[in-house]
Design a protein around this motif. Structure first.
Motif, short mmCIF file in Angstrom:
data_model
loop_
_atom_site.label_atom_id
_atom_site.label_comp_id
_atom_site.label_asym_id
_atom_site.label_seq_id
_atom_site.Cartn_x
_atom_site.Cartn_y
_atom_site.Cartn_z
N GLN A 94 0.84 -1.20 0.00
CA GLN A 94 0.00 0.00 0.00
C GLN A 94 0.88 1.25 0.00
O GLN A 94 1.90 1.31 0.69
CB GLN A 94 -0.93 -0.01 1.22
CG GLN A 94 -1.96 -1.12 1.14
CD GLN A 94 -2.90 -1.15 2.34
OE1 GLN A 94 -2.45 -1.09 3.49
NE2 GLN A 94 -4.19 -1.24 2.10
N ASP A 95 0.46 2.25 -0.77
CA ASP A 95 1.25 3.46 -0.98
C ASP A 95 0.64 4.62 -0.21
O ASP A 95 -0.33 5.23 -0.66
CB ASP A 95 1.32 3.77 -2.48
CG ASP A 95 2.35 4.85 -2.81
OD1 ASP A 95 2.82 5.53 -1.87
OD2 ASP A 95 2.68 5.00 -4.00
N PHE A 96 1.22 4.93 0.94
CA PHE A 96 0.67 5.99 1.79
C PHE A 96 0.79 7.36 1.13
O PHE A 96 0.06 8.29 1.49
CB PHE A 96 1.38 6.00 3.14
CG PHE A 96 0.66 6.79 4.20
CD1 PHE A 96 -0.42 6.26 4.88
CD2 PHE A 96 1.07 8.09 4.50
CE1 PHE A 96 -1.09 6.99 5.85
CE2 PHE A 96 0.40 8.83 5.47
CZ PHE A 96 -0.68 8.28 6.14
N MET A 97 1.69 7.50 0.16
CA MET A 97 1.85 8.79 -0.50
C MET A 97 0.71 9.10 -1.47
O MET A 97 0.60 10.23 -1.94
CB MET A 97 3.19 8.81 -1.26
CG MET A 97 4.41 8.74 -0.37
SD MET A 97 5.95 9.02 -1.28
CE MET A 97 5.94 7.65 -2.43
N VAL A 98 -0.11 8.11 -1.76
CA VAL A 98 -1.24 8.30 -2.67
C VAL A 98 -2.53 8.17 -1.87
O VAL A 98 -2.94 7.07 -1.50
CB VAL A 98 -1.21 7.28 -3.82
CG1 VAL A 98 -2.43 7.45 -4.72
CG2 VAL A 98 0.07 7.41 -4.62
N GLY A 99 -3.14 9.29 -1.56
CA GLY A 99 -4.41 9.28 -0.82
C GLY A 99 -4.30 8.61 0.53
O GLY A 99 -5.28 8.03 1.02
N GLY A 100 -3.12 8.68 1.15
CA GLY A 100 -2.94 8.05 2.45
C GLY A 100 -3.04 6.53 2.40
O GLY A 100 -3.23 5.88 3.43
N GLY A 101 -2.91 5.97 1.19
CA GLY A 101 -3.04 4.51 1.07
C GLY A 101 -4.44 4.01 1.37
O GLY A 101 -4.63 2.82 1.62
N SER A 102 -5.41 4.92 1.35
CA SER A 102 -6.78 4.55 1.72
C SER A 102 -7.35 3.52 0.75
O SER A 102 -7.02 3.50 -0.43
CB SER A 102 -7.68 5.79 1.75
OG SER A 102 -7.71 6.42 0.49
N LEU A 103 -8.22 2.68 1.29
CA LEU A 103 -8.77 1.58 0.50
C LEU A 103 -10.14 1.93 -0.06
O LEU A 103 -11.07 2.22 0.68
CB LEU A 103 -8.87 0.31 1.35
CG LEU A 103 -9.37 -0.95 0.62
CD1 LEU A 103 -8.60 -2.18 1.08
CD2 LEU A 103 -10.86 -1.16 0.88
N GLY A 104 -10.22 1.93 -1.39
CA GLY A 104 -11.49 2.05 -2.10
C GLY A 104 -11.76 0.75 -2.85
O GLY A 104 -10.99 -0.20 -2.77
N ILE A 105 -12.81 0.73 -3.62
CA ILE A 105 -13.23 -0.51 -4.26
C ILE A 105 -12.22 -0.99 -5.29
O ILE A 105 -11.94 -2.20 -5.41
CB ILE A 105 -14.63 -0.36 -4.90
CG1 ILE A 105 -15.18 -1.72 -5.33
CG2 ILE A 105 -14.61 0.64 -6.03
CD1 ILE A 105 -15.47 -2.65 -4.19
N GLY A 133 -6.76 3.61 6.15
CA GLY A 133 -8.01 2.89 6.36
C GLY A 133 -8.96 3.03 5.20
O GLY A 133 -8.56 3.31 4.06
N ALA A 134 -10.24 2.87 5.47
CA ALA A 134 -11.25 2.95 4.42
C ALA A 134 -11.31 4.35 3.83
O ALA A 134 -11.24 5.35 4.56
CB ALA A 134 -12.61 2.55 4.97
N ARG A 135 -11.47 4.43 2.52
CA ARG A 135 -11.63 5.73 1.86
C ARG A 135 -13.07 6.19 2.08
O ARG A 135 -14.01 5.68 1.46
CB ARG A 135 -11.32 5.58 0.37
CG ARG A 135 -11.26 6.90 -0.38
CD ARG A 135 -10.81 6.67 -1.81
NE ARG A 135 -9.49 6.07 -1.86
CZ ARG A 135 -9.03 5.36 -2.89
NH1 ARG A 135 -9.80 5.15 -3.94
NH2 ARG A 135 -7.80 4.86 -2.86
N ILE A 136 -13.22 7.12 3.00
CA ILE A 136 -14.55 7.45 3.49
C ILE A 136 -15.46 7.99 2.39
O ILE A 136 -16.69 7.83 2.45
CB ILE A 136 -14.44 8.44 4.67
CG1 ILE A 136 -15.76 8.49 5.46
CG2 ILE A 136 -14.03 9.83 4.20
CD1 ILE A 136 -15.63 9.15 6.80
N GLN A 137 -14.88 8.63 1.37
CA GLN A 137 -15.71 9.15 0.28
C GLN A 137 -16.43 8.05 -0.49
O GLN A 137 -17.46 8.29 -1.12
CB GLN A 137 -14.85 9.97 -0.71
CG GLN A 137 -14.23 11.22 -0.12
CD GLN A 137 -12.82 10.96 0.40
OE1 GLN A 137 -12.51 9.83 0.79
NE2 GLN A 137 -11.98 11.98 0.42
N GLU A 138 -15.89 6.84 -0.43
CA GLU A 138 -16.52 5.73 -1.16
C GLU A 138 -17.53 4.96 -0.31
O GLU A 138 -18.14 4.00 -0.78
CB GLU A 138 -15.44 4.78 -1.71
CG GLU A 138 -14.55 5.46 -2.75
CD GLU A 138 -13.79 4.47 -3.60
OE1 GLU A 138 -14.27 3.33 -3.78
OE2 GLU A 138 -12.70 4.84 -4.09
#
Length: 429
Positions: A94-105, A133-138
């Protein structure tokens, strides 16, 4: 057919953007903290020049809450396959430099795709967790993504080895995927893992707790038992995962990576006589016995900081990969208790899943007495050891070094519990 040079140029620019990830400033900031980037972690893990990336051009599809204007290269996770010491392994980072490594679908689907590939081809999976963690926007799509990853973790369980590295934040539902894998490695610096953070705990219960008390590597390795190994930094974690894989088969249909080319000298030696204390009440340092038994004294201890009255880990004897379980008389007199029973049972079942023979070194006076143990369910937890040994179909050898009393005599794999061979030191009781 003419080559569309403009299209090729666009693809090259896109590839350059993907490799740059968060950009030079973010990369420099990570290096200042002693962190590797997601791509650097995979470069260190795989044999040079063998990494083949999957889904490099994938991006998120969310358009809500301003996401239509945001660009996440690789959607925050790098996945692919390569070789480790010549063996094919799958991995994601997981790449924290991209969107905090947040998980989307789409992020989740990339992980699921690499898990599927590993399952279909019978190869291990190593995952580096570094995500907000979870990408809250999704919203529920992110939860769906986690559900798909968890389901695949369980489908792979006991079929292909799964190793998780916690190299950054791993919070909320994200923590359950590592918990479903076979082994968890966590870095002492820059990493934490928890379900509820300090603010949530304070709001819900009124308790004031710092992350160091429950979310740090040391807390998980010694108190909760959620983590099997602790390392100082990313590089050590990557190197340890490679060493761990050197004891594990690629899948449950394969033999472990034995090294039978050069059998060691089996001539009699008196080293055990030097290790065994003469006075009956003087505790045996079991680690000395283990290192005297295994090839070159090379022993990879698992769960070193948790339930230290039982030692478990991997080694080779005459080149054959084995799982070792040994009572440690230096801690709690080597008794079995709730935590050590859980630790032992899990290790036995992991070895059984991956065709690794078991060697049991016994010096146990019994189960730990006490009100806390009885109320905590020592019967239920101790039964896990009995169940694990009885159901294990791999070769089981038990060596009684000093004593083996009461119920713990059976819980450490007596002949009645399925031991193929039981040996006893001449003075054993």
């Amino acid at each position: 057919m003419a080559i569309d040079q403009a299209l090729i140029d666009r693809m090259r620019m896109k590839r350059k953007e993907i490799l740059a990830s968060g950009g030079e400033k973010k990369i420099a900031a990570r290096h200042e903290k002693g962190l590797l980037t997601a791509r650097e972690r995979l470069e260190r893990f795989f044999d040079p020049g063998t990494f083949i990336e999957f889904g490099a051009y994938v991006e998120h599809t969310c358009t809500d809450f301003g996401m239509a204007d945001k660009k996440y290269v690789t959607d925050g996770v790098i996945t692919g396959i390569g070789t480790v010491d010549g063996r094919t392994v799958a991995a994601f980072s997981q790449d924290f430099m991209v969107g905090g490594g947040s998980l989307g679908i789409r992020h989740a689907q990339k992980i699921v795709d690499i898990q599927d590939y590993a399952l279909q081809n019978g190869i291990p999976v190593v995952g580096v967790n570094d995500s907000g963690g979870a990408r809250i926007q999704e919203a529920v799509d992110a939860l769906t993504g986690y559900g798909k990853v968890f389901y695949k973790n369980v489908e792979m369980s006991g079929v292909c080895p799964q190793v998780s590295i916690i190299a950054g934040p791993c919070a909320g539902g994200a923590a359950y995927s590592p918990a479903l894998t076979d082994f968890v490695i966590m870095t002492r610096k820059n990493a934490n893992m928890f379900i509820c953070g300090p603010e949530v705990i304070k709001a819900a219960t009124g308790e004031a707790a710092s992350l160091e008390q429950f979310a740090s590597a040391d807390a998980h390795a010694t108190v909760s038992g959620n983590v099997h190994f602790v390392t100082d930094d990313d590089a050590q974690a990557i190197d340890l995962s490679k060493r761990l894989l050197s004891f594990l088969p690629s899948n449950n249909m394969s033999e472990p990576p034995h090294r039978l080319e050069q059998p060691l000298d089996m001539s009699e030696n008196k080293i055990f006589e030097q290790i065994m204390p003469a006075p009956a009440r003087e505790p045996l340092q079991m680690m000395d016995a283990i290192k005297a038994l295994v090839d070159d004294g090379d022993f990879l201890e698992v769960h070193q900081g948790f339930a230290r009255n039982l030692i478990v880990g991997f080694a080779r004897i005459q080149g054959v990969v084995v799982g070792i379980l040994a009572n440690q008389p230096m801690v709690k007199a080597g008794t079995l208790d709730i935590d050590s029973s859980d630790k032992g049972a899990r290790f036995i079942r992991t070895c059984n899943a991956y065709n690794i023979p078991l060697v049991n070194l016994v010096d146990v006076p019994g189960f730990m007495p006490g009100l806390a143990q009885e109320r905590g369910g020592i019967i239920r937890h101790g039964a896990k050891m009995l169940f694990a040994y009885s159901s294990a179909t791999v070769p089981k050898i038990t060596v009684i070094l000093r004593k083996s009393y009461g119920g713990s005599y059976m819980a450490m794999c007596s002949k009645d519990m399925g031991a193929d061979m039981v040996f006893a030191w001449p003075s054993a009781e």
